[in-house]
Enzyme design. Structure first.
Site, PDB file in Angstrom:
ATOM      1  N   LYS A  36       0.855  -1.188   0.000  1.00 57.65           N
ATOM      2  CA  LYS A  36       0.000   0.000   0.000  1.00 57.65           C
ATOM      3  C   LYS A  36       0.892   1.240   0.000  1.00 57.65           C
ATOM      4  CE  LYS A  36      -4.466   0.569   2.294  1.00 57.65           C
ATOM      5  NZ  LYS A  36      -5.138   0.434   3.594  1.00 57.65           N
TER       6      LYS A  36
HETATM    7  O1  G3P Z   1      -8.794   1.116   4.121  1.00 57.32           O
HETATM    8  C1  G3P Z   1      -8.791   2.442   4.529  1.00 57.32           C
HETATM    9  C2  G3P Z   1      -9.534   2.604   5.796  1.00 57.32           C
HETATM   10  O2  G3P Z   1      -8.917   1.854   6.802  1.00 57.32           O
HETATM   11  C3  G3P Z   1      -9.701   3.995   6.239  1.00 57.32           C
HETATM   12  O3  G3P Z   1     -10.869   4.011   6.952  1.00 57.32           O
HETATM   13  O4  G3P Z   1     -12.447   4.687   8.688  1.00 57.32           O
HETATM   14  O5  G3P Z   1     -10.025   5.319   8.872  1.00 57.32           O
HETATM   15  O6  G3P Z   1     -11.483   6.412   7.188  1.00 57.32           O
HETATM   16  P1  G3P Z   1     -11.214   5.190   7.971  1.00 57.32           P
END
Ligand code: G3P
Length: 220
Positions: free
Chosen positions: A84
């Protein structure tokens, strides 16, 4: 659509993998921090539990550093681990180098159609538009997925998979599928909600009550 779990908690991966529907797992430094586990050991174990792509994120900000981290993760972790990389100019250059070496990249932190196009052109295998974080600031995250899919539909040469990320609800998952996103990475809590329906529960209850009646009459 590939169903990917967004988690670095081994017990969560084990539970969802047992359903037989898990196509991959994404991690990031925040999820690793929350899991309390060692980064490489955690990714190693997840990669043993799920044969699909497991995203492990680099933390360097310069191209050379990202490429070095990506190569190291690829060499030291199972084959299904993919790298990533953040959607920056340096990240594009790193993606192009890693992809040229046959290393799959998931370009993360994508917030616009332009970024999505660049990620695809650099050779990323997946790109991750963050829906929830756009919603959080009053924008429409699903609209970005719709726009990206529109561009992809007009450009069959774009083979990079669109992975809806930062998902907050079952509606986000269903809308991503309707729009033709190739994959969605789903937090554990939302993944569990995907299987829930009150009519399934009440249906089981009434079937069991009727089966008890059949048994009571000695007809089983
Ligand atoms: O895969 C990306 C994800 O983990 C981000 O999610 O909820 O931190 O915006 P969030």
């Amino acid at each position: 659509m590939e169903l990917i779990l967004d988690s670095a908690v081994i017990a969560e991966v084990e539970e969802i993998a047992a359903w037989g529907v898990l196509d991959g797992v994404t991690t990031n430094p925040t999820l690793i921090r929350r899991s309390g586990g060692d980064f490489k050991r955690t990714v190693q174990r997840i990669a043993e539990l799920c044969s699909g792509p497991i995203s492990a994120e680099v933390t360097a900000l310069d191209t050379e550093g990202m490429v070095a981290e990506g190569r190291d993760l690829k060499e030291s972790l199972p084959d299904n681990v993919i790298i990533k990389v953040p959607c920056t100019a340096e990240g594009l250059a790193a993606t192009s180098i890693l992809a040229g070496e046959g290393i799959d990249v998931n370009m993360t932190l994508v917030f616009s159609v332009s970024q999505a196009l660049l990620a695809a052109k650099a050779g990323a295998a997946y790109l991750s538009p963050f829906i929830g974080r756009l919603d959080d600031r009053g924008e429409d995250g699903m609209h970005l997925i719709a726009e990206i899919m529109q561009v992809w539909n007009h450009n069959p040469d774009l083979t990079c998979k669109v992975l809806a990320a930062s998902i907050r609800s079952v509606e986000h998952v269903e809308a991503s599928a309707r729009l033709g996103a190739h994959a969605a990475t789903i937090p554990y809590k939302v993944f569990k909600q995907l299987i829930e329906h009150e009519l399934t529960d009440s249906g089981i209850e009434s079937f069991l009550a009727d089966w008890d009646a059949v048994k009571a009459e000695g007809r089983n």
